[in-house]
Design a protein around this motif. Structure first.
Motif, short mmCIF file in Angstrom:
data_model
loop_
_atom_site.label_atom_id
_atom_site.label_comp_id
_atom_site.label_asym_id
_atom_site.label_seq_id
_atom_site.Cartn_x
_atom_site.Cartn_y
_atom_site.Cartn_z
N LYS A 241 0.93 -1.23 0.10
CA LYS A 241 0.07 -0.17 -0.01
C LYS A 241 0.96 1.04 -0.01
N ARG A 242 1.86 1.37 0.78
CA ARG A 242 2.76 2.56 0.96
C ARG A 242 3.66 2.50 -0.37
N PHE A 243 3.93 1.49 -0.90
CA PHE A 243 4.68 1.52 -1.95
C PHE A 243 4.20 2.04 -3.21
N ASN A 244 2.91 1.50 -3.28
CA ASN A 244 1.86 2.09 -4.26
C ASN A 244 1.73 3.60 -3.95
N HIS A 245 1.37 3.98 -2.74
CA HIS A 245 1.37 5.57 -2.72
C HIS A 245 2.59 6.17 -2.74
N SER A 246 3.89 5.95 -2.89
CA SER A 246 5.10 6.57 -3.00
C SER A 246 4.98 6.64 -4.44
N LEU B 23 10.56 8.89 -2.73
CA LEU B 23 11.40 8.80 -1.42
C LEU B 23 10.66 9.38 -0.26
N HIS B 24 9.59 9.99 -0.36
CA HIS B 24 9.29 10.88 0.76
C HIS B 24 9.03 10.07 2.04
N ASP B 25 8.37 8.69 1.88
CA ASP B 25 7.95 7.95 3.07
C ASP B 25 8.74 6.70 3.15
N ILE B 26 10.01 6.99 2.81
CA ILE B 26 10.88 5.73 2.85
C ILE B 26 11.09 4.92 4.10
N ALA C 50 1.49 16.94 -3.19
CA ALA C 50 1.26 15.93 -4.17
C ALA C 50 1.10 14.60 -3.03
N ASP C 51 1.56 14.90 -1.82
CA ASP C 51 1.11 13.86 -0.89
C ASP C 51 -0.30 13.66 -0.36
N ILE C 52 -0.90 15.10 -0.59
CA ILE C 52 -2.35 14.93 -0.31
C ILE C 52 -3.22 14.50 -1.30
N ASP D 155 -4.08 7.57 -4.79
CA ASP D 155 -4.42 6.52 -3.91
C ASP D 155 -5.52 7.30 -2.59
N ARG D 156 -5.19 8.39 -2.45
CA ARG D 156 -6.13 9.21 -1.41
C ARG D 156 -7.41 9.20 -1.68
N ASP D 157 -8.07 9.01 -0.75
CA ASP D 157 -9.69 8.88 -0.80
C ASP D 157 -10.38 9.64 0.46
FE LIG Z 1 3.10 9.99 2.15
#
Ligand SMILES: [Fe+2]
Ligand SMILES: [Fe+2]
Length: 193
Positions: A19-24, A52-55, A130-132, A136-138
């Motif tokens: 999930k986090r990889f897809n978000h990245s 890389l922001h959530d590595i 971009a993070d917001i 994948d954000r819902d």
């Molecule tokens: Fe993030």
């Protein structure tokens, strides 16, 4: 500088859950689009920063805290007692010291992607936004933020800072001083424009 995007993706795939990889990957795409829209010339750098922001997001809290303690990027007492903020600070430390990316513009955009800071750079604002709005954000207002980000980047950052500050106040947890500074700074910045 050229970036080994393929290698970064492989490292992320190993370090993050799916999930986090897809978000990245989605944040990287959004960062690239936002940089084209808002005239940030190094679109590849924006892509890599988003990627890389959530590595460190899936690292244990203890391991994140160890990196936070080693960080030289304005870690204060509020940061130290607020675990959800660790991964951004740890991420900047990891990218600098384990991936060898010694570019303060990238490292600061990662470090401040959750809190914001006073006088955010264009890359800071691109990664924060971009993070917001990533695909994948819902959350309920996400379409509002997606539209706003096409028309007014400054207002997007300001509105989301206000939203997240209200959220923190509602939860009665400590409010990041970097976020307060970011909010005040955006108010002054948007009034000027
Ligand atoms: Fe993030
Ligand atoms: Fe994050």
């Amino acid at each position: 500088m050229s970036y080994d995007v393929k290698m970064y993706r492989a490292i992320l795939e190993e370090r993050l859950n799916s999930k986090r990889f897809n978000h990245s990957l989605n944040v990287a795409e959004s960062a690239k689009e936002l940089s084209e829209r808002w005239g940030y010339e190094n679109t590849e750098k924006a892509y890599v920063t988003g990627l890389l922001h959530d590595i460190c997001k899936n690292d244990s809290e203890q391991s994140q805290l160890e990196m936070v303690r080693k960080s030289s990027r304005a870690v204060n007492s509020i940061d130290l007692i607020t675990p959800p903020l660790y991964h951004a600070i740890a991420g900047a430390w990891y990218v600098e010291n384990k991936l060898g990316i010694r570019d303060d513009e990238i490292l600061d955009a990662i470090r401040y992607h959750t809190e914001g800071r006073a006088n955010m750079t264009l890359l800071d604002k691109i990664i924060f936004t971009a993070d917001i709005i990533s695909a994948d954000r819902d959350f309920s207002d996400v379409s509002h933020y997606r539209e706003l980000a096409k028309n007014d980047l400054e207002q997007t950052v300001l509105e989301y800072l206000a939203f997240s500050i209200e959220d923190v106040l509602g939860k009665k947890i400590c409010l990041s001083t970097h976020s307060i500074n970011a909010y005040n700074s955006q108010i002054m910045h948007t009034k000027k424009g």
